[in-house]
Design a protein around this motif. Structure first.
Motif, PDB file in Angstrom:
ATOM      1  N   UNK A 155      57.450  23.389  27.918  1.00 57.85           N
ATOM      2  CA  UNK A 155      56.385  23.099  29.482  1.00 57.85           C
ATOM      3  C   UNK A 155      55.148  23.392  29.289  1.00 57.85           C
ATOM      4  N   UNK A 156      54.238  22.144  29.230  1.00 52.36           N
ATOM      5  CA  UNK A 156      52.888  23.132  29.287  1.00 52.36           C
ATOM      6  C   UNK A 156      52.338  22.928  30.615  1.00 52.36           C
ATOM      7  N   UNK A 157      51.209  24.075  30.595  1.00 53.81           N
ATOM      8  CA  UNK A 157      50.611  24.254  32.093  1.00 53.81           C
ATOM      9  C   UNK A 157      50.413  23.499  32.197  1.00 53.81           C
ATOM     10  N   UNK A 158      50.088  23.389  33.709  1.00 51.12           N
ATOM     11  CA  UNK A 158      49.802  22.696  34.897  1.00 51.12           C
ATOM     12  C   UNK A 158      48.099  22.047  34.670  1.00 51.12           C
ATOM     13  N   UNK A 159      47.349  21.391  35.347  1.00 56.35           N
ATOM     14  CA  UNK A 159      46.122  21.481  36.050  1.00 56.35           C
ATOM     15  C   UNK A 159      45.246  23.067  36.558  1.00 56.35           C
ATOM     16  N   UNK A 160      46.298  23.425  37.485  1.00 60.19           N
ATOM     17  CA  UNK A 160      45.962  24.559  38.185  1.00 60.19           C
ATOM     18  C   UNK A 160      45.845  25.506  36.888  1.00 60.19           C
ATOM     19  N   UNK A 161      46.555  26.112  36.175  1.00 59.42           N
ATOM     20  CA  UNK A 161      46.853  27.153  35.474  1.00 59.42           C
ATOM     21  C   UNK A 161      45.686  27.403  34.179  1.00 59.42           C
ATOM     22  N   UNK A 162      45.286  25.576  33.689  1.00 59.12           N
ATOM     23  CA  UNK A 162      44.447  25.754  33.158  1.00 59.12           C
ATOM     24  C   UNK A 162      43.259  26.217  33.530  1.00 59.12           C
ATOM     25  N   UNK A 163      42.814  25.358  34.935  1.00 57.73           N
ATOM     26  CA  UNK A 163      41.635  25.833  35.725  1.00 57.73           C
ATOM     27  C   UNK A 163      41.380  26.996  35.619  1.00 57.73           C
ATOM     28  N   UNK A 164      43.207  27.944  35.898  1.00 56.15           N
ATOM     29  CA  UNK A 164      42.482  29.638  35.700  1.00 56.15           C
ATOM     30  C   UNK A 164      42.379  30.214  35.263  1.00 56.15           C
ATOM     31  N   UNK A 165      43.183  29.481  33.996  1.00 60.74           N
ATOM     32  CA  UNK A 165      42.872  30.092  32.976  1.00 60.74           C
ATOM     33  C   UNK A 165      41.558  30.132  32.115  1.00 60.74           C
ATOM     34  N   UNK A 166      40.872  29.320  32.491  1.00 63.71           N
ATOM     35  CA  UNK A 166      38.915  29.158  32.400  1.00 63.71           C
ATOM     36  C   UNK A 166      38.844  29.694  32.718  1.00 63.71           C
ATOM     37  N   UNK A 167      38.784  29.886  33.828  1.00 62.83           N
ATOM     38  CA  UNK A 167      37.988  31.224  34.864  1.00 62.83           C
ATOM     39  C   UNK A 167      38.171  32.719  34.607  1.00 62.83           C
ATOM     40  N   UNK A 168      39.762  32.635  33.739  1.00 62.00           N
ATOM     41  CA  UNK A 168      39.903  34.472  34.212  1.00 62.00           C
ATOM     42  C   UNK A 168      39.427  34.778  32.521  1.00 62.00           C
ATOM     43  N   UNK A 169      39.356  33.720  31.344  1.00 66.72           N
ATOM     44  CA  UNK A 169      38.645  33.475  30.408  1.00 66.72           C
ATOM     45  C   UNK A 169      36.883  34.000  29.999  1.00 66.72           C
ATOM     46  N   UNK A 170      36.135  33.360  31.346  1.00 67.09           N
ATOM     47  CA  UNK A 170      34.789  33.451  31.574  1.00 67.09           C
ATOM     48  C   UNK A 170      34.445  35.082  31.880  1.00 67.09           C
ATOM     49  N   UNK A 171      35.356  34.621  32.738  1.00 63.47           N
ATOM     50  CA  UNK A 171      35.338  36.965  33.750  1.00 63.47           C
ATOM     51  C   UNK A 171      35.217  38.117  32.227  1.00 63.47           C
ATOM     52  N   UNK A 180      35.482  39.534  38.368  1.00 62.91           N
ATOM     53  CA  UNK A 180      36.227  39.848  38.726  1.00 62.91           C
ATOM     54  C   UNK A 180      37.732  39.880  40.155  1.00 62.91           C
ATOM     55  N   UNK A 181      36.805  40.394  40.943  1.00 61.68           N
ATOM     56  CA  UNK A 181      37.337  40.547  42.075  1.00 61.68           C
ATOM     57  C   UNK A 181      37.021  39.056  42.912  1.00 61.68           C
ATOM     58  N   UNK A 182      36.558  38.056  42.087  1.00 64.12           N
ATOM     59  CA  UNK A 182      36.688  36.663  42.874  1.00 64.12           C
ATOM     60  C   UNK A 182      37.681  36.208  42.173  1.00 64.12           C
ATOM     61  N   UNK A 183      38.377  36.445  40.871  1.00 68.08           N
ATOM     62  CA  UNK A 183      39.705  35.851  39.912  1.00 68.08           C
ATOM     63  C   UNK A 183      40.382  36.203  40.871  1.00 68.08           C
ATOM     64  N   UNK A 184      40.800  37.054  41.768  1.00 67.47           N
ATOM     65  CA  UNK A 184      42.062  37.969  41.784  1.00 67.47           C
ATOM     66  C   UNK A 184      42.826  36.356  43.041  1.00 67.47           C
ATOM     67  N   UNK A 185      42.201  36.148  44.367  1.00 70.69           N
ATOM     68  CA  UNK A 185      42.669  34.847  44.693  1.00 70.69           C
ATOM     69  C   UNK A 185      43.910  33.997  43.928  1.00 70.69           C
ATOM     70  N   UNK A 186      43.144  33.375  42.563  1.00 72.69           N
ATOM     71  CA  UNK A 186      43.740  32.684  41.978  1.00 72.69           C
ATOM     72  C   UNK A 186      43.949  32.923  41.415  1.00 72.69           C
ATOM     73  N   UNK A 187      44.733  34.357  41.345  1.00 72.30           N
ATOM     74  CA  UNK A 187      45.853  34.536  39.578  1.00 72.30           C
ATOM     75  C   UNK A 187      47.236  34.167  40.290  1.00 72.30           C
ATOM     76  N   UNK A 188      47.783  32.988  41.190  1.00 72.11           N
ATOM     77  CA  UNK A 188      48.837  33.009  41.930  1.00 72.11           C
ATOM     78  C   UNK A 188      48.894  31.220  41.079  1.00 72.11           C
ATOM     79  N   UNK A 189      48.056  31.325  40.444  1.00 74.63           N
ATOM     80  CA  UNK A 189      48.144  29.471  39.706  1.00 74.63           C
ATOM     81  C   UNK A 189      48.021  30.120  37.953  1.00 74.63           C
TER      82      UNK A 189
END
Length: 380
Positions: free
Chosen positions: A1-17, A167-176
């Motif tokens: 199963x491919x990741x959905x768009x929210x997962x991809x966007x979260x991965x991009x943000x996490x990768x930047x951090x 990194x604190x900015x990312x914490x609310x988005x980790x659920x995606x």
């Protein structure tokens, strides 16, 4: 199963951090020299600790990704980033700084490796990695532009505070973020192994050689400009402009979406990388320095999505993408340390020769791997 768009966007943000310190590494090295009294070699040694920590964390995570939720692994990674940066306050001993930055690096490694594994599973990895790298470079351009002012305002501590808070900015988005999971990994568990150990070895060696060369040069771009007679403020603005050139490189790869294959982009990018190094020696005037750094950064970020998408084609489990992230960061870590053996405060010519040779070796290895796999790593 491919990741959905929210997962991809979260991965991009996490990768930047996860890449936050590396993206401004030239300015960080300069700040350690100017505000902590380290030599350029010592500062490069300290900066490489982040990459070592990232590499170790990536290899450890590759062993456990099918047994532990990826989302769960991100939380201790975030804590390690904040703790490692907090411990750096007021330390001036290079060995002590290296040790505590290993902790931060381990956290960064968790963020980068898991984001790579997720992005590598997207429907269009070339486009996804291109977007990721473009946004990384926007961050890097702003960071390098603002860093001289931050250092002047409160020294290296101002930069460390940002590294702690981001990194604190990312914490609310980790659920995606995806959990990963054994089922998805097991469904493609043998694809990478079917390719063959020799081919995988060539591909991974190509990644390591390429980023070894990048790390050797990137960490010292600031000092190359200063040694060439440029003012620190001019070097900062030049590096910010070269980051903008990198944005164009990554954007070009994103827009192409494989339209021209991968052979010609790789040949073009490596040629530009090697050619730019010839102009980063000796006395530096501002405009030639800006142009050489810009071509170097354009080529790097133009090639990067193609390299990562080739690796994504070779494997669909996530494990080998994590190895790719680990070897990438290991190369970036070892590069500055090897380069430190060659440099004096005013001479960086051997560093550029070393890097140019590795670029060519990387190209040959990657072509060997990609041609041998046919459709699984498209070149045309």
């Amino acid at each position: 199963m491919k990741p959905d768009s929210k997962a991809i966007l979260t991965a991009i943000f996490v990768g930047i951090i996860g890449a936050e310190s590396f993206l401004v590494q030239p300015g960080l090295v300069g700040g350690l020299v100017d505000h902590r009294g380290l030599t350029p070699g010592e500062a490069g040694f300290v900066a490489s600790a982040d990459m070592f920590g990232m590499a170790v964390a990536s290899f450890v995570i590759s062993l456990i990704i099918t047994r532990i939720s990826w989302r769960t692994l991100l939380w201790p990674s975030a804590m390690a980033i904040m703790l490692g940066n907090a411990l750096c306050f007021y330390l001036t001993d290079p060995t002590a700084l290296f040790a505590v930055r290993l902790i931060a690096g381990a956290g960064y490694g968790g963020f980068v490796s898991l984001s790579f594994a997720t992005m590598g599973r997207s429907a269009t990895p070339e486009k996804t990695f291109g977007v990721y790298i473009t946004l990384c470079l926007v961050y890097g351009a702003l960071g390098l532009y603002l860093m001289p002012a931050m250092l002047a305002w409160n020294g290296i501590e101002a930069v460390l505070w940002f590294f702690i808070l981001f990194p604190l900015v990312a914490l609310p988005f980790l659920r995606f973020f995806p959990h990963g999971g054994e089922a998805e990994g097991a469904s493609a568990a043998h694809k990478g192994y079917r390719v063959g150990a020799m081919i995988w070895g060539a591909a991974l060696a190509a990644i390591f050689a390429y980023f070894l060369a990048q790390g050797a040069v990137w960490a010292y771009l600031d000092r190359i400009g200063v040694a060439g007679g440029l003012r620190v403020a001019d070097v900062g603005s030049a590096l910010a402009l070269c980051s903008i050139a990198g944005i164009f490189g990554a954007t070009a790869a994103t827009v192409q979406k494989g339209r021209f294959g991968r052979l010609w982009p790789l040949l073009c990018g490596i040629s530009l990388s090697v050619g730019s190094l010839a102009f980063l020696v000796g006395r530096q005037d501002y405009l030639p320095y800006v142009l050489a750094c810009s071509v170097f950064n354009f080529a790097w970020n133009y090639i990067h999505p193609f390299l990562l998408s080739i690796m994504a084609d070779l494997d669909d489990t996530g494990r080998f993408m994590i190895w790719t992230a680990g070897l990438q960061t290991l190369g970036l870590a070892v590069g500055p340390m090897i380069a430190a053996l060659f440099i004096t405060p005013t001479n960086f010519e051997m560093v550029n020769l070393f890097a140019g040779t590795l670029f060519v070796v990387s190209l040959l290895l990657m072509l060997r791997a990609a041609y041998a796999t046919g459709r699984e790593a498209r070149l045309a």
